[in-house]
Scaffold this motif. Sequence first.
Motif, PDB file in Angstrom:
ATOM      1  N   LEU A   1      12.679  58.150  30.949  1.00 17.43           N
ATOM      2  CA  LEU A   1      11.493  58.302  31.536  1.00 17.43           C
ATOM      3  C   LEU A   1      10.377  58.591  30.746  1.00 17.43           C
ATOM      4  N   ALA A   2       9.144  58.027  30.821  1.00 19.83           N
ATOM      5  CA  ALA A   2       7.950  58.643  29.884  1.00 19.83           C
ATOM      6  C   ALA A   2       7.315  59.808  30.313  1.00 19.83           C
ATOM      7  N   ARG A   3       7.853  60.402  31.736  1.00 23.02           N
ATOM      8  CA  ARG A   3       7.549  61.698  32.035  1.00 23.02           C
ATOM      9  C   ARG A   3       8.718  62.370  32.746  1.00 23.02           C
ATOM     10  N   GLY A   4       9.035  63.229  32.561  1.00 23.94           N
ATOM     11  CA  GLY A   4      10.064  63.895  33.434  1.00 23.94           C
ATOM     12  C   GLY A   4      11.384  63.460  32.819  1.00 23.94           C
ATOM     13  N   THR A   5      12.602  63.917  33.691  1.00 22.51           N
ATOM     14  CA  THR A   5      13.993  63.554  33.113  1.00 22.51           C
ATOM     15  C   THR A   5      14.706  63.122  34.373  1.00 22.51           C
ATOM     16  N   LEU A   6      15.617  62.159  34.243  1.00 27.04           N
ATOM     17  CA  LEU A   6      16.405  61.339  35.273  1.00 27.04           C
ATOM     18  C   LEU A   6      17.687  62.455  35.283  1.00 27.04           C
ATOM     19  N   VAL A   7      17.830  62.838  36.256  1.00 31.55           N
ATOM     20  CA  VAL A   7      19.208  63.510  36.601  1.00 31.55           C
ATOM     21  C   VAL A   7      20.380  63.035  37.052  1.00 31.55           C
ATOM     22  N   SER A   8      19.992  62.013  37.812  1.00 25.99           N
ATOM     23  CA  SER A   8      21.151  61.246  38.551  1.00 25.99           C
ATOM     24  C   SER A   8      20.332  60.049  39.136  1.00 25.99           C
ATOM     25  N   LEU A   9      21.249  58.817  39.115  1.00 25.42           N
ATOM     26  CA  LEU A   9      20.826  57.626  39.941  1.00 25.42           C
ATOM     27  C   LEU A   9      21.874  56.991  40.659  1.00 25.42           C
ATOM     28  N   GLY A  10      21.656  56.999  41.839  1.00 22.75           N
ATOM     29  CA  GLY A  10      23.015  56.526  42.657  1.00 22.75           C
ATOM     30  C   GLY A  10      22.550  55.340  43.792  1.00 22.75           C
ATOM     31  N   PHE A  11      23.483  54.770  44.169  1.00 22.61           N
ATOM     32  CA  PHE A  11      23.113  53.693  45.245  1.00 22.61           C
ATOM     33  C   PHE A  11      23.717  54.519  46.716  1.00 22.61           C
ATOM     34  N   ASP A  12      22.497  54.307  47.472  1.00 18.67           N
ATOM     35  CA  ASP A  12      22.619  55.008  48.849  1.00 18.67           C
ATOM     36  C   ASP A  12      22.831  54.012  49.839  1.00 18.67           C
ATOM     37  N   ARG A  13      22.522  52.717  50.073  1.00 13.85           N
ATOM     38  CA  ARG A  13      22.732  51.949  51.270  1.00 13.85           C
ATOM     39  C   ARG A  13      22.088  50.535  50.824  1.00 13.85           C
ATOM     40  N   ALA A  14      22.535  49.545  51.469  1.00 16.06           N
ATOM     41  CA  ALA A  14      22.075  48.322  51.696  1.00 16.06           C
ATOM     42  C   ALA A  14      21.860  47.670  53.196  1.00 16.06           C
ATOM     43  N   VAL A  15      21.092  46.870  53.380  1.00 15.66           N
ATOM     44  CA  VAL A  15      20.800  46.259  54.501  1.00 15.66           C
ATOM     45  C   VAL A  15      20.361  44.824  54.195  1.00 15.66           C
ATOM     46  N   ALA A  16      21.202  43.951  55.013  1.00 14.55           N
ATOM     47  CA  ALA A  16      20.905  42.725  54.933  1.00 14.55           C
ATOM     48  C   ALA A  16      20.286  41.838  56.254  1.00 14.55           C
ATOM     49  N   LEU A  17      19.446  41.156  55.794  1.00  9.71           N
ATOM     50  CA  LEU A  17      18.527  40.751  57.122  1.00  9.71           C
ATOM     51  C   LEU A  17      18.142  39.381  57.100  1.00  9.71           C
ATOM     52  N   ARG A  18      18.115  38.505  58.294  1.00  2.14           N
ATOM     53  CA  ARG A  18      17.529  37.401  58.351  1.00  2.14           C
ATOM     54  C   ARG A  18      15.922  37.476  58.910  1.00  2.14           C
ATOM     55  N   GLU A  19      15.323  36.657  58.025  1.00  5.88           N
ATOM     56  CA  GLU A  19      13.774  36.759  58.514  1.00  5.88           C
ATOM     57  C   GLU A  19      13.156  35.305  58.682  1.00  5.88           C
ATOM     58  N   GLU A  20      12.093  35.334  59.223  1.00  7.15           N
ATOM     59  CA  GLU A  20      11.153  34.063  59.452  1.00  7.15           C
ATOM     60  C   GLU A  20      12.085  33.118  60.079  1.00  7.15           C
TER      61      GLU A  20
ATOM     62  N   VAL B   1      14.415  32.914  55.866  1.00 13.13           N
ATOM     63  CA  VAL B   1      14.744  33.729  54.599  1.00 13.13           C
ATOM     64  C   VAL B   1      15.783  34.883  54.800  1.00 13.13           C
ATOM     65  N   ARG B   2      16.458  35.169  53.645  1.00  9.44           N
ATOM     66  CA  ARG B   2      17.588  36.253  53.676  1.00  9.44           C
ATOM     67  C   ARG B   2      16.880  37.502  52.939  1.00  9.44           C
ATOM     68  N   ARG B   3      17.203  38.605  53.344  1.00  4.49           N
ATOM     69  CA  ARG B   3      16.568  39.599  52.430  1.00  4.49           C
ATOM     70  C   ARG B   3      17.753  40.786  52.343  1.00  4.49           C
ATOM     71  N   ILE B   4      17.943  41.106  51.224  1.00  8.51           N
ATOM     72  CA  ILE B   4      18.916  42.456  51.098  1.00  8.51           C
ATOM     73  C   ILE B   4      17.885  43.634  50.583  1.00  8.51           C
ATOM     74  N   ASN B   5      17.762  44.601  51.362  1.00  4.62           N
ATOM     75  CA  ASN B   5      17.061  45.650  50.914  1.00  4.62           C
ATOM     76  C   ASN B   5      18.096  46.827  50.379  1.00  4.62           C
ATOM     77  N   LEU B   6      18.155  47.124  49.065  1.00 10.33           N
ATOM     78  CA  LEU B   6      18.970  47.950  48.487  1.00 10.33           C
ATOM     79  C   LEU B   6      18.261  49.239  48.303  1.00 10.33           C
ATOM     80  N   THR B   7      18.874  50.329  48.911  1.00 10.60           N
ATOM     81  CA  THR B   7      18.263  51.778  48.500  1.00 10.60           C
ATOM     82  C   THR B   7      19.038  52.663  47.608  1.00 10.60           C
ATOM     83  N   PHE B   8      18.311  52.988  46.626  1.00 14.07           N
ATOM     84  CA  PHE B   8      18.787  53.793  45.745  1.00 14.07           C
ATOM     85  C   PHE B   8      17.954  55.266  45.691  1.00 14.07           C
ATOM     86  N   ARG B   9      18.864  56.361  45.127  1.00 17.49           N
ATOM     87  CA  ARG B   9      18.288  57.793  45.163  1.00 17.49           C
ATOM     88  C   ARG B   9      18.310  58.143  43.691  1.00 17.49           C
TER      89      ARG B   9
END
Length: 135
Positions: A99-118, A122-130
């Motif tokens: 990181l240009a500023r600060g320190t990354l301590v951890s990075l992990g996967f939180d969840r995913a939601v797959a959706l049909r839209e329009e 259209v297919r969308r997968i929202n991946l949430t990371f923490r």
Amino acid sequence: MSYVISASLQSAVFTAISNDAAVTGLVGSAIFDALPAGTLPALYVSLGPETVLDASDMDGDGALHKFDISVVTTDQGFQSAKEVGAAICDVLVDADLPLARGTLVSLGFDRAVALREENGTVRRINLTFRARVEA
């Protein structure tokens, strides 16, 4: 803690997925922070919303960032989007991103939601990371 590391984290995440051969092999350069004007590709990645919570403790300032990365496609099914989502997870989960500023301590996967839209075109997968960061 404040929001001071957010831009640095976003830049590191964007760079990591944009420079990954597996991700770019699937979507090319169609990785966006802001969607471009005009017609969008049939398969693309978009950085999305973020929620930041204070995670300071006795040892110092910190924050917990929960952020979304969306994989969007007009393909008939979810297969291509899932392949891109898996490649993004391979890049980010447990990554040690500079990181240009600060320190990354951890990075992990939180969840995913797959959706049909329009109306299902259209297919969308929202991946949430923490990400846990420290100043």
